[in-house]
Design a protein around this motif. Structure first.
Motif, PDB file in Angstrom:
ATOM      1  N   ILE A  60      -3.189 -17.309  17.433  1.00  0.00           N
ATOM      2  CA  ILE A  60      -2.820 -17.223  16.020  1.00  0.00           C
ATOM      3  C   ILE A  60      -3.735 -16.251  15.284  1.00  0.00           C
ATOM      4  CG2 ILE A  60      -2.763 -18.539  13.865  1.00  0.00           C
ATOM      5  CD1 ILE A  60      -1.775 -20.935  15.556  1.00  0.00           C
ATOM      6  N   LEU A  61      -5.033 -16.320  15.559  1.00  0.00           N
ATOM      7  CA  LEU A  61      -5.981 -15.404  14.910  1.00  0.00           C
ATOM      8  C   LEU A  61      -5.697 -13.951  15.279  1.00  0.00           C
ATOM      9  CD1 LEU A  61      -9.317 -17.413  15.218  1.00  0.00           C
ATOM     10  CD2 LEU A  61      -7.959 -16.986  13.155  1.00  0.00           C
ATOM     11  N   VAL A  62      -5.394 -13.709  16.525  1.00  0.00           N
ATOM     12  CA  VAL A  62      -5.073 -12.349  16.967  1.00  0.00           C
ATOM     13  C   VAL A  62      -3.805 -11.862  16.272  1.00  0.00           C
ATOM     14  CG1 VAL A  62      -4.331 -10.977  18.961  1.00  0.00           C
ATOM     15  CG2 VAL A  62      -6.287 -12.513  19.166  1.00  0.00           C
ATOM     16  N   ALA A  63      -2.807 -12.743  16.144  1.00  0.00           N
ATOM     17  CA  ALA A  63      -1.567 -12.366  15.463  1.00  0.00           C
ATOM     18  C   ALA A  63      -1.816 -12.056  13.989  1.00  0.00           C
ATOM     19  CB  ALA A  63      -0.535 -13.478  15.606  1.00  0.00           C
ATOM     20  N   LEU A  64      -2.668 -12.849  13.337  1.00  0.00           N
ATOM     21  CA  LEU A  64      -2.975 -12.601  11.926  1.00  0.00           C
ATOM     22  C   LEU A  64      -3.724 -11.284  11.728  1.00  0.00           C
ATOM     23  CD1 LEU A  64      -3.973 -16.187  10.737  1.00  0.00           C
ATOM     24  CD2 LEU A  64      -1.907 -14.899  10.155  1.00  0.00           C
ATOM     25  N   VAL A  65      -4.695 -11.025  12.572  1.00  0.00           N
ATOM     26  CA  VAL A  65      -5.441  -9.760  12.470  1.00  0.00           C
ATOM     27  C   VAL A  65      -4.503  -8.585  12.746  1.00  0.00           C
ATOM     28  CG1 VAL A  65      -7.267  -8.363  13.534  1.00  0.00           C
ATOM     29  CG2 VAL A  65      -7.681 -10.765  12.986  1.00  0.00           C
ATOM     30  N   GLY A  66      -3.663  -8.707  13.748  1.00  0.00           N
ATOM     31  CA  GLY A  66      -2.714  -7.637  14.056  1.00  0.00           C
ATOM     32  C   GLY A  66      -1.738  -7.394  12.918  1.00  0.00           C
ATOM     33  N   ALA A  70      -2.301  -8.060   9.742  1.00  0.00           N
ATOM     34  CA  ALA A  70      -3.062  -7.458   8.646  1.00  0.00           C
ATOM     35  C   ALA A  70      -3.255  -5.962   8.877  1.00  0.00           C
ATOM     36  CB  ALA A  70      -4.414  -8.160   8.508  1.00  0.00           C
ATOM     37  N   ILE A  71      -3.522  -5.572  10.086  1.00  0.00           N
ATOM     38  CA  ILE A  71      -3.689  -4.146  10.395  1.00  0.00           C
ATOM     39  C   ILE A  71      -2.357  -3.416  10.272  1.00  0.00           C
ATOM     40  CG2 ILE A  71      -4.199  -2.523  12.265  1.00  0.00           C
ATOM     41  CD1 ILE A  71      -6.375  -4.519  13.181  1.00  0.00           C
ATOM     42  N   ALA A  72      -1.306  -4.010  10.841  1.00  0.00           N
ATOM     43  CA  ALA A  72      -0.001  -3.335  10.860  1.00  0.00           C
ATOM     44  C   ALA A  72       0.577  -3.156   9.458  1.00  0.00           C
ATOM     45  CB  ALA A  72       0.974  -4.123  11.727  1.00  0.00           C
ATOM     46  N   PHE A  73       0.353  -4.121   8.575  1.00  0.00           N
ATOM     47  CA  PHE A  73       0.913  -4.023   7.230  1.00  0.00           C
ATOM     48  C   PHE A  73      -0.120  -3.587   6.199  1.00  0.00           C
ATOM     49  CE2 PHE A  73       3.766  -7.047   9.359  1.00  0.00           C
ATOM     50  CZ  PHE A  73       4.972  -6.394   9.140  1.00  0.00           C
ATOM     51  N   GLY A  74      -1.381  -3.898   6.412  1.00  0.00           N
ATOM     52  CA  GLY A  74      -2.423  -3.578   5.442  1.00  0.00           C
ATOM     53  C   GLY A  74      -2.730  -2.106   5.349  1.00  0.00           C
ATOM     54  N   ILE A  75      -2.852  -1.443   6.472  1.00  0.00           N
ATOM     55  CA  ILE A  75      -3.186  -0.012   6.460  1.00  0.00           C
ATOM     56  C   ILE A  75      -2.098   0.806   5.778  1.00  0.00           C
ATOM     57  CG2 ILE A  75      -3.544   2.016   7.942  1.00  0.00           C
ATOM     58  CD1 ILE A  75      -5.171   0.200   9.801  1.00  0.00           C
ATOM     59  N   PRO A  76      -0.815   0.607   6.098  1.00  0.00           N
ATOM     60  CA  PRO A  76       0.212   1.366   5.361  1.00  0.00           C
ATOM     61  C   PRO A  76       0.240   1.045   3.859  1.00  0.00           C
ATOM     62  CG  PRO A  76       1.127   0.531   7.390  1.00  0.00           C
ATOM     63  CD  PRO A  76      -0.215  -0.098   7.231  1.00  0.00           C
ATOM     64  N   LEU A  77       0.010  -0.215   3.488  1.00  0.00           N
ATOM     65  CA  LEU A  77      -0.011  -0.561   2.069  1.00  0.00           C
ATOM     66  C   LEU A  77      -1.175   0.101   1.357  1.00  0.00           C
ATOM     67  CD1 LEU A  77       0.996  -4.325   2.083  1.00  0.00           C
ATOM     68  CD2 LEU A  77       2.333  -2.384   1.269  1.00  0.00           C
ATOM     69  N   LEU A  78      -2.338   0.158   2.011  1.00  0.00           N
ATOM     70  CA  LEU A  78      -3.494   0.849   1.409  1.00  0.00           C
ATOM     71  C   LEU A  78      -3.258   2.349   1.302  1.00  0.00           C
ATOM     72  CD1 LEU A  78      -6.448  -1.054   3.099  1.00  0.00           C
ATOM     73  CD2 LEU A  78      -5.706  -1.207   0.714  1.00  0.00           C
ATOM     74  N   ALA A  79      -2.559   2.897   2.275  1.00  0.00           N
ATOM     75  CA  ALA A  79      -2.296   4.344   2.273  1.00  0.00           C
ATOM     76  C   ALA A  79      -1.342   4.720   1.140  1.00  0.00           C
ATOM     77  CB  ALA A  79      -1.719   4.764   3.614  1.00  0.00           C
ATOM     78  N   VAL A  80      -0.409   3.820   0.831  1.00  0.00           N
ATOM     79  CA  VAL A  80       0.553   4.088  -0.242  1.00  0.00           C
ATOM     80  C   VAL A  80      -0.101   3.809  -1.596  1.00  0.00           C
ATOM     81  CG1 VAL A  80       2.766   3.327  -1.211  1.00  0.00           C
ATOM     82  CG2 VAL A  80       2.523   3.611   1.240  1.00  0.00           C
ATOM     83  N   GLY A  81      -1.054   2.900  -1.628  1.00  0.00           N
ATOM     84  CA  GLY A  81      -1.766   2.610  -2.864  1.00  0.00           C
ATOM     85  C   GLY A  81      -1.209   1.420  -3.620  1.00  0.00           C
ATOM     86  N   VAL A  82      -0.604   0.506  -2.911  1.00  0.00           N
ATOM     87  CA  VAL A  82      -0.049  -0.685  -3.568  1.00  0.00           C
ATOM     88  C   VAL A  82      -1.127  -1.687  -3.836  1.00  0.00           C
ATOM     89  CG1 VAL A  82       1.545  -2.627  -3.317  1.00  0.00           C
ATOM     90  CG2 VAL A  82       2.204  -0.343  -2.581  1.00  0.00           C
TER      91      VAL A  82
END
Length: 62
Positions: free
Chosen positions: A42-48, A50-62
């Protein structure tokens, strides 16, 4: 067709690589696992996620 395509039980190559030809065959979903293994998964899935959705969201600036 070559003669290598058909093998008899005596020619089975499973024994040559260390497979136990007599043991019952199991697959991963049938294997036992602990609550600790579930928590790590579960922890690995949550970290994955966060990386998969967090990085694109930060790049767009949301």
């Amino acid at each position: 067709m070559s003669d290598d395509a058909e093998q008899s039980a005596e020619q089975d190559t499973g024994a040559a690589v260390g497979h136990d030809l007599v043991a019952d065959r199991t697959t991963a979903p049938m294997s036992e696992y602990s609550a600790r293994a579930v928590l790590i998964g579960i922890l690995v899935a949550l970290v994955g996620s966060a990386i998969a959705f967090g990085i694109p969201l930060l790049a767009v600036g949301v």
